[in-house]
Design a protein around this motif. Sequence first.
Motif, PDB file in Angstrom:
ATOM      1  N   SER B  51       0.832  -1.208   0.000  1.00  0.00           N
ATOM      2  CA  SER B  51       0.000   0.000   0.000  1.00  0.00           C
ATOM      3  C   SER B  51       0.863   1.252   0.000  1.00  0.00           C
ATOM      4  O   SER B  51       0.560   2.220  -0.695  1.00  0.00           O
ATOM      5  CB  SER B  51      -0.922   0.023   1.213  1.00  0.00           C
ATOM      6  N   PHE B  54       2.034   2.528  -3.277  1.00  0.00           N
ATOM      7  CA  PHE B  54       1.106   3.339  -4.063  1.00  0.00           C
ATOM      8  C   PHE B  54       1.142   4.796  -3.632  1.00  0.00           C
ATOM      9  O   PHE B  54       0.966   5.691  -4.465  1.00  0.00           O
ATOM     10  CB  PHE B  54      -0.311   2.763  -3.955  1.00  0.00           C
ATOM     11  N   ALA B  80       6.829   1.104  -8.119  1.00  0.00           N
ATOM     12  CA  ALA B  80       5.861   0.209  -8.758  1.00  0.00           C
ATOM     13  C   ALA B  80       6.414  -1.208  -8.826  1.00  0.00           C
ATOM     14  O   ALA B  80       5.701  -2.191  -8.582  1.00  0.00           O
ATOM     15  CB  ALA B  80       5.525   0.702 -10.160  1.00  0.00           C
ATOM     16  N   GLY B  83       6.455  -2.572  -5.363  1.00  0.00           N
ATOM     17  CA  GLY B  83       5.059  -2.867  -5.027  1.00  0.00           C
ATOM     18  C   GLY B  83       4.604  -4.158  -5.660  1.00  0.00           C
ATOM     19  O   GLY B  83       3.884  -4.950  -5.041  1.00  0.00           O
ATOM     20  N   LEU B 118      -4.417  -4.573  -6.437  1.00  0.00           N
ATOM     21  CA  LEU B 118      -3.119  -3.904  -6.243  1.00  0.00           C
ATOM     22  C   LEU B 118      -2.068  -4.546  -7.143  1.00  0.00           C
ATOM     23  O   LEU B 118      -1.291  -3.860  -7.812  1.00  0.00           O
ATOM     24  CB  LEU B 118      -2.657  -4.021  -4.793  1.00  0.00           C
ATOM     25  N   CYS B 122      -0.035  -2.784 -10.375  1.00  0.00           N
ATOM     26  CA  CYS B 122       1.433  -2.749 -10.534  1.00  0.00           C
ATOM     27  C   CYS B 122       1.832  -3.355 -11.871  1.00  0.00           C
ATOM     28  O   CYS B 122       2.684  -2.797 -12.583  1.00  0.00           O
ATOM     29  CB  CYS B 122       2.109  -3.524  -9.408  1.00  0.00           C
ATOM     30  N   TYR B 125       1.054  -0.981 -14.656  1.00  0.00           N
ATOM     31  CA  TYR B 125       2.044   0.110 -14.689  1.00  0.00           C
ATOM     32  C   TYR B 125       3.318  -0.366 -15.385  1.00  0.00           C
ATOM     33  O   TYR B 125       3.862   0.329 -16.249  1.00  0.00           O
ATOM     34  CB  TYR B 125       2.348   0.562 -13.265  1.00  0.00           C
ATOM     35  N   GLY B 146       0.252   6.551 -12.539  1.00  0.00           N
ATOM     36  CA  GLY B 146       0.489   6.357 -11.104  1.00  0.00           C
ATOM     37  C   GLY B 146      -0.534   7.096 -10.268  1.00  0.00           C
ATOM     38  O   GLY B 146      -1.052   6.560  -9.273  1.00  0.00           O
ATOM     39  N   ALA B 149      -3.836   5.324 -10.598  1.00  0.00           N
ATOM     40  CA  ALA B 149      -3.790   4.061  -9.853  1.00  0.00           C
ATOM     41  C   ALA B 149      -3.953   4.313  -8.367  1.00  0.00           C
ATOM     42  O   ALA B 149      -4.662   3.584  -7.672  1.00  0.00           O
ATOM     43  CB  ALA B 149      -2.466   3.335 -10.123  1.00  0.00           C
ATOM     44  N   PHE B 150      -3.338   5.398  -7.868  1.00  0.00           N
ATOM     45  CA  PHE B 150      -3.494   5.701  -6.441  1.00  0.00           C
ATOM     46  C   PHE B 150      -4.942   6.052  -6.127  1.00  0.00           C
ATOM     47  O   PHE B 150      -5.493   5.611  -5.129  1.00  0.00           O
ATOM     48  CB  PHE B 150      -2.585   6.855  -6.034  1.00  0.00           C
ATOM     49  N   VAL B 153      -7.232   3.109  -5.519  1.00  0.00           N
ATOM     50  CA  VAL B 153      -7.123   2.257  -4.324  1.00  0.00           C
ATOM     51  C   VAL B 153      -8.232   2.539  -3.290  1.00  0.00           C
ATOM     52  O   VAL B 153      -8.915   1.609  -2.873  1.00  0.00           O
ATOM     53  CB  VAL B 153      -5.712   2.354  -3.710  1.00  0.00           C
TER      54      VAL B 153
END
Lengths: 237, 216
Positions: B51, B54, B80, B83, B118, B122, B125, B146, B149-150, B153
Amino acid sequence: MNYFFESLWAIFAKDIVTELRSKQVLPTMIVLGMLIVWVMRIVSEAASLSTMMMGPAVLWIAFLFSGLLAQERSFSTEEQEDCISGLLLAPVDPGTIYIAKLLVNIVMLCVFEAVVVPMVFLTFELSIGGKWFEFMGVLLLGNIGISSIGTLFSAMIQLSRVRGALLSILVLVVLMPMMIPAIFALLFLFGVIPEEVAGTGFLALAGSLKTSVGYLVAFDVVFTVACWLLFGFVVQE
Amino acid sequence: MRRLLILLTLVLLVGSTWMAFTLGEVVAVENNITVEKNIVYVHVPNAICASLCFVVLLVAGIGYLWTNKPMWDYIGAASAEVGFVFATVLNATGSIFARPFWQTWWTPSPRLISSAVLWFLCVAYLILRTSIQNPQRRARICAVFGIIAFLDVPMLFLSARVMQDMHIANVKFESAWQGAAFGLSTVSILLLALLLVWLKVDILKNKARLESELTY
């Protein structure tokens, strides 16, 4: 403000006219959607699944995958003869280009829905029981969510080599969270989950039609605004 | 400096692993059945790291778009990738422990959906990164992805909550030593993540330097 609407309309009309003249994507979208529905109907019969349960899921799957075709078209057509440079050189804010492209994608998905939704209703024997207004609202909210992400990502991948495959990966991953409330909203509307049962037993957290729609609205607002703000960076040269 | 960090991480990792194996079982109550959950020493720190990656991705994305410094891009790419590693371990350990306790490898339960997405974020990405050639454009596009993607979440955590939950909410430590071991393993895995990001940033920086020298 007036200038914003004028330029918005100009880009929007340009895209709609090109699509109407070339008939490049809409027929493909509709046929793909119909094929998905048809295959899923056979599969659900073979697996003896309840059609009432499968219907909403099939609707969203068909929208997701056919929407990808519309979104990919948004910027792949601009790349021919380097139209994108002309568009970016024009004295318009990139945000306006984004909103116009988004509207085109929403309209294309609406036309697509006008054909595919009746087909789903017929093949899956669904009945909405007079809640047409709410049903259209949920579809439109889903539509906006799918298109807002797809339009931005379509611009992001315009210069990459494996465009279609990449777009589907990015869009499906990011849209996954939206699919759960979207399907719940339709299940509530079709009466598969009665409103009284929501919040009890194993549906303890399932929420209600109201919470699902609220989530969809939040998703649409967050991502449309974020994509609108970030679009300028994506097309910047 | 880095050697010191490597040494410290190694010592902490070995120490916390030894504590995890010697301090006895961690007990968790799940559906009124008490089960042992030593997985908590690896699984939970991994979830925290994945987490956090991110959050770093968001900061790096905003940093790059704001300043246009390639360093931010390297940090984003490194986090990334790290992650991805931690999300893989998270899903794998979860799956291995789910089988004996829940009689299933995977089930659409909120936390399981979240950790799977999640992982997919990744991967998406990293695939996006390999598909763009121009370094400036790649950095910009990846920064934008990015940030998106955040944003995905929290939306994911909210929407996944409507599914039926099998996952236990929390575990009970028998002694303060077990709590200490958990804290130690969290710190050591966080240090490991930091170390990996640091190494990857260096690799990316050198790679970019070599590429720019080759083109001249």
